[in-house]
Design an enzyme around this catalytic site. Structure first.
Site, PDB file in Angstrom:
ATOM      1  N   GLN A   1      -3.868  10.704  41.996  1.00 13.83           N
ATOM      2  CA  GLN A   1      -3.963   9.525  42.859  1.00 13.83           C
ATOM      3  C   GLN A   1      -2.976   8.465  42.374  1.00 13.83           C
ATOM      4  O   GLN A   1      -2.802   7.439  43.011  1.00 13.83           O
ATOM      5  CB  GLN A   1      -5.376   8.943  42.820  1.00 13.83           C
ATOM      6  CG  GLN A   1      -6.440   9.899  43.330  1.00 13.83           C
ATOM      7  CD  GLN A   1      -7.835   9.420  42.964  1.00 13.83           C
ATOM      8  OE1 GLN A   1      -8.430   8.599  43.651  1.00 13.83           O
ATOM      9  NE2 GLN A   1      -8.372   9.922  41.865  1.00 13.83           N
TER      10      GLN A   1
ATOM     11  N   VAL B   1       0.444   6.504  41.329  1.00 12.80           N
ATOM     12  CA  VAL B   1       1.773   6.371  41.928  1.00 12.80           C
ATOM     13  C   VAL B   1       2.840   6.256  40.837  1.00 12.80           C
ATOM     14  O   VAL B   1       4.027   6.148  41.131  1.00 12.80           O
ATOM     15  CB  VAL B   1       1.821   5.166  42.909  1.00 12.80           C
ATOM     16  CG1 VAL B   1       0.910   5.440  44.100  1.00 12.80           C
ATOM     17  CG2 VAL B   1       1.447   3.857  42.235  1.00 12.80           C
TER      18      VAL B   1
ATOM     19  N   GLY C   1     -10.264  10.300  34.583  1.00 13.40           N
ATOM     20  CA  GLY C   1      -9.932   8.885  34.740  1.00 13.40           C
ATOM     21  C   GLY C   1      -9.908   8.374  36.163  1.00 13.40           C
ATOM     22  O   GLY C   1      -8.986   7.653  36.534  1.00 13.40           O
ATOM     23  N   THR C   2     -10.919   8.730  36.927  1.00 12.89           N
ATOM     24  CA  THR C   2     -11.007   8.163  38.278  1.00 12.89           C
ATOM     25  C   THR C   2     -12.446   7.739  38.548  1.00 12.89           C
ATOM     26  O   THR C   2     -13.388   8.433  38.149  1.00 12.89           O
ATOM     27  CB  THR C   2     -10.523   9.158  39.359  1.00 12.89           C
ATOM     28  OG1 THR C   2     -10.838   8.604  40.644  1.00 12.89           O
ATOM     29  CG2 THR C   2     -11.133  10.543  39.236  1.00 12.89           C
ATOM     30  N   SER C   3     -12.584   6.606  39.221  1.00 16.50           N
ATOM     31  CA  SER C   3     -13.934   6.127  39.548  1.00 16.50           C
ATOM     32  C   SER C   3     -14.522   6.896  40.721  1.00 16.50           C
ATOM     33  O   SER C   3     -15.679   6.679  41.069  1.00 16.50           O
ATOM     34  CB  SER C   3     -13.877   4.635  39.873  1.00 16.50           C
ATOM     35  OG  SER C   3     -13.052   4.419  41.013  1.00 16.50           O
TER      36      SER C   3
ATOM     37  N   ARG D   1       4.877  -3.627  39.808  1.00 14.46           N
ATOM     38  CA  ARG D   1       4.294  -2.361  39.314  1.00 14.46           C
ATOM     39  C   ARG D   1       5.431  -1.427  38.862  1.00 14.46           C
ATOM     40  O   ARG D   1       5.375  -0.765  37.848  1.00 14.46           O
ATOM     41  CB  ARG D   1       3.502  -1.626  40.410  1.00 14.46           C
ATOM     42  CG  ARG D   1       2.511  -2.427  41.183  1.00 14.46           C
ATOM     43  CD  ARG D   1       1.140  -2.371  40.518  1.00 14.46           C
ATOM     44  NE  ARG D   1       1.072  -3.275  39.390  1.00 14.46           N
ATOM     45  CZ  ARG D   1       1.029  -4.614  39.473  1.00 14.46           C
ATOM     46  NH1 ARG D   1       1.068  -5.227  40.635  1.00 14.46           N
ATOM     47  NH2 ARG D   1       0.951  -5.362  38.392  1.00 14.46           N
TER      48      ARG D   1
ATOM     49  N   TYR E   1       4.597  -4.462  44.553  1.00 13.77           N
ATOM     50  CA  TYR E   1       5.031  -3.126  44.129  1.00 13.77           C
ATOM     51  C   TYR E   1       6.270  -3.192  43.236  1.00 13.77           C
ATOM     52  O   TYR E   1       6.439  -2.337  42.354  1.00 13.77           O
ATOM     53  CB  TYR E   1       5.222  -2.197  45.335  1.00 13.77           C
ATOM     54  CG  TYR E   1       3.868  -1.828  45.909  1.00 13.77           C
ATOM     55  CD1 TYR E   1       3.049  -0.919  45.254  1.00 13.77           C
ATOM     56  CD2 TYR E   1       3.386  -2.455  47.061  1.00 13.77           C
ATOM     57  CE1 TYR E   1       1.781  -0.618  45.741  1.00 13.77           C
ATOM     58  CE2 TYR E   1       2.116  -2.155  47.560  1.00 13.77           C
ATOM     59  CZ  TYR E   1       1.327  -1.242  46.892  1.00 13.77           C
ATOM     60  OH  TYR E   1       0.070  -0.957  47.361  1.00 13.77           O
TER      61      TYR E   1
ATOM     62  N   HIS F   1      -1.293   9.480  46.792  1.00 13.69           N
ATOM     63  CA  HIS F   1      -1.159   8.103  47.285  1.00 13.69           C
ATOM     64  C   HIS F   1       0.267   7.578  47.230  1.00 13.69           C
ATOM     65  O   HIS F   1       0.476   6.367  47.265  1.00 13.69           O
ATOM     66  CB  HIS F   1      -2.106   7.172  46.497  1.00 13.69           C
ATOM     67  CG  HIS F   1      -3.553   7.485  46.738  1.00 13.69           C
ATOM     68  ND1 HIS F   1      -4.555   7.132  45.863  1.00 13.69           N
ATOM     69  CD2 HIS F   1      -4.154   8.126  47.772  1.00 13.69           C
ATOM     70  CE1 HIS F   1      -5.721   7.534  46.357  1.00 13.69           C
ATOM     71  NE2 HIS F   1      -5.505   8.141  47.500  1.00 13.69           N
TER      72      HIS F   1
HETATM   73  P1  OAD Z   1     -10.109   3.070  39.395  1.00 16.59           P
HETATM   74  O1  OAD Z   1      -9.574   1.811  38.817  1.00 16.59           O
HETATM   75  O2  OAD Z   1     -11.032   2.968  40.560  1.00 16.59           O
HETATM   76  O3  OAD Z   1     -10.904   3.868  38.262  1.00 16.59           O
HETATM   77  C1  OAD Z   1     -10.320   4.065  37.007  1.00 16.59           C
HETATM   78  C2  OAD Z   1     -11.240   4.954  36.189  1.00 16.59           C
HETATM   79  O4  OAD Z   1     -10.607   5.191  34.966  1.00 16.59           O
HETATM   80  C3  OAD Z   1     -12.608   4.327  35.894  1.00 16.59           C
HETATM   81  O5  OAD Z   1     -13.645   5.249  36.216  1.00 16.59           O
HETATM   82  C4  OAD Z   1     -12.553   4.065  34.383  1.00 16.59           C
HETATM   83  O6  OAD Z   1     -13.809   4.251  33.756  1.00 16.59           O
HETATM   84  C5  OAD Z   1     -11.572   5.126  33.936  1.00 16.59           C
HETATM   85  N1  OAD Z   1     -10.870   4.833  32.687  1.00 16.59           N
HETATM   86  C6  OAD Z   1     -10.481   3.639  32.164  1.00 16.59           C
HETATM   87  N2  OAD Z   1      -9.835   3.828  30.998  1.00 16.59           N
HETATM   88  C7  OAD Z   1      -9.784   5.181  30.784  1.00 16.59           C
HETATM   89  C8  OAD Z   1      -9.236   6.013  29.768  1.00 16.59           C
HETATM   90  N3  OAD Z   1      -8.593   5.512  28.712  1.00 16.59           N
HETATM   91  N4  OAD Z   1      -9.396   7.352  29.892  1.00 16.59           N
HETATM   92  C9  OAD Z   1     -10.048   7.889  30.960  1.00 16.59           C
HETATM   93  N5  OAD Z   1     -10.575   7.154  31.941  1.00 16.59           N
HETATM   94  C10 OAD Z   1     -10.448   5.814  31.858  1.00 16.59           C
HETATM   95  O7  OAD Z   1      -8.851   4.015  39.697  1.00 16.59           O
HETATM   96  P2  OAD Z   1      -8.760   5.302  40.637  1.00 16.59           P
HETATM   97  O8  OAD Z   1     -10.040   6.053  40.672  1.00 16.59           O
HETATM   98  O9  OAD Z   1      -7.524   6.013  40.242  1.00 16.59           O
HETATM   99  O10 OAD Z   1      -5.130   3.708  45.631  1.00 16.59           O
HETATM  100  O11 OAD Z   1      -8.521   4.610  42.037  1.00 16.59           O
HETATM  101  C11 OAD Z   1      -8.262   5.385  43.157  1.00 16.59           C
HETATM  102  C12 OAD Z   1      -7.319   4.659  44.075  1.00 16.59           C
HETATM  103  O12 OAD Z   1      -7.783   3.346  44.333  1.00 16.59           O
HETATM  104  C13 OAD Z   1      -5.930   4.439  43.517  1.00 16.59           C
HETATM  105  O13 OAD Z   1      -5.089   5.560  43.677  1.00 16.59           O
HETATM  106  C14 OAD Z   1      -5.426   3.272  44.290  1.00 16.59           C
HETATM  107  C15 OAD Z   1      -6.664   2.422  44.224  1.00 16.59           C
HETATM  108  O14 OAD Z   1      -6.850   1.461  45.163  1.00 16.59           O
HETATM  109  C16 OAD Z   1      -4.223   3.067  46.369  1.00 16.59           C
HETATM  110  O15 OAD Z   1      -3.609   2.087  45.983  1.00 16.59           O
HETATM  111  C17 OAD Z   1      -4.012   3.680  47.712  1.00 16.59           C
END
Ligand code: OAD
Length: 228
Positions: free
Chosen positions: A86, A88, A170-172, A56, A53, A104
């Site tokens: 989500q 940080v 931008g979240t999976s 980061r 961390y 988070h």
């Molecule tokens: P992920 O890494 O799972 O997903 C990132 C998403 O961003 C993917 O769907 C990509 O396609 C998309 N992406 C990449 N580049 C992009 C761009 N330029 N514009 C838009 N989208 C883009 O990340 P999160 O979904 O945020 O939690 O992950 C959720 C949580 O898992 C995080 O908060 C973290 C992680 O483990 C903890 O650490 C508790």
């Protein structure tokens, strides 16, 4: 004023140079979740967790908000905008948004290990062994680790229920309970999902999928919303 609720993930910060988690080259390819992002990891190897961390946090000083963060701040001129993130990082704050709920945790904060209500700003980038809260216990990163409760999910669900327009950027949508928030948004509410790798979300009505990077897709959508 209409209420726009925005759920963001790592993808919105990608164009600022912050790594996502699950994309190729993402953080979880370099580090095992079990080694750095669980309470067990903290018990087993505090040095490694602090270092993960710290790195980061250090990087946060080298990056800046991008056009997607600024576009969300622009929306506040016409809408009541609530961000649920989500992430940080503090890029929404630095981008000018004013209502941000961190699901988070926050990289720039630390928390007591004996009293979760004692939360502090971290001076600089480094949290060290021996840094203690006012009650004398070691400080940990103010991060929700895997397996831990997500206290802010309760207000986040309520905000999602009350949205007039809902954006997901931008979240999976892999990590629960955050990924389940879309289920709280009423069916008739227009929803937009911006992510270059987005796919349909089962059971969600009125969802427009924009398969673009946030830095491209979001300013275009904001322009449309500002005209409405
Ligand atoms: P992920 O890494 O799972 O997903 C990132 C998403 O961003 C993917 O769907 C990509 O396609 C998309 N992406 C990449 N580049 C992009 C761009 N330029 N514009 C838009 N989208 C883009 O990340 P999160 O979904 O945020 O939690 O992950 C959720 C949580 O898992 C995080 O908060 C973290 C992680 O483990 C903890 O650490 C508790």
């Amino acid at each position: 004023m209409k209420k726009i609720v925005v759920l963001t993930g790592a993808g919105i910060s990608a164009e600022s140079g912050v790594k996502t988690f699950r994309d190729s080259g993402g953080l979880w390819e370099e580090h095992r979740v079990e080694d750095v992002a669980t309470y067990n990891a903290w018990l087993n190897n505090q040095d490694l967790v602090l270092e993960f961390y710290n790195q980061r946090r250090k990087q946060l000083y080298d990056v800046k908000p991008n056009v997607a963060h600024f576009a969300l701040a622009e929306l506040e001129k016409k809408y009541d905008v609530q961000i649920i993130t989500q992430n940080v990082d503090d890029l929404h704050e630095r981008g000018g948004s004013t209502k941000i709920l961190h699901l988070h945790g926050e990289l720039k904060k630390s928390r007591s290990t004996i009293d979760e209500n004692l939360i502090y700003e971290i001076e600089g980038w480094e949290l060290k062994k021996g840094d203690t809260c006012e009650k004398g216990s070691q400080l940990r990163p103010h991060i929700v680790w895997f397996g831990e409760a997500v206290p802010n999910i309760v207000p986040a669900a309520r905000m999602s229920e009350n949205a007039d327009i809902y954006l997901v950027i931008g979240t999976s949508l892999n990590v629960y309970p955050a990924a389940g928030l879309l289920n709280y948004v009423p069916g008739n509410v227009p929803k937009y999902l911006i992510d270059p790798n987005a796919s349909t979300v089962a059971g969600i009505r009125n969802l427009t999928i924009i398969k673009e990077k946030a830095g491209i897709g979001l300013p275009k959508l904001v322009k449309e919303l500002m005209k409405e």
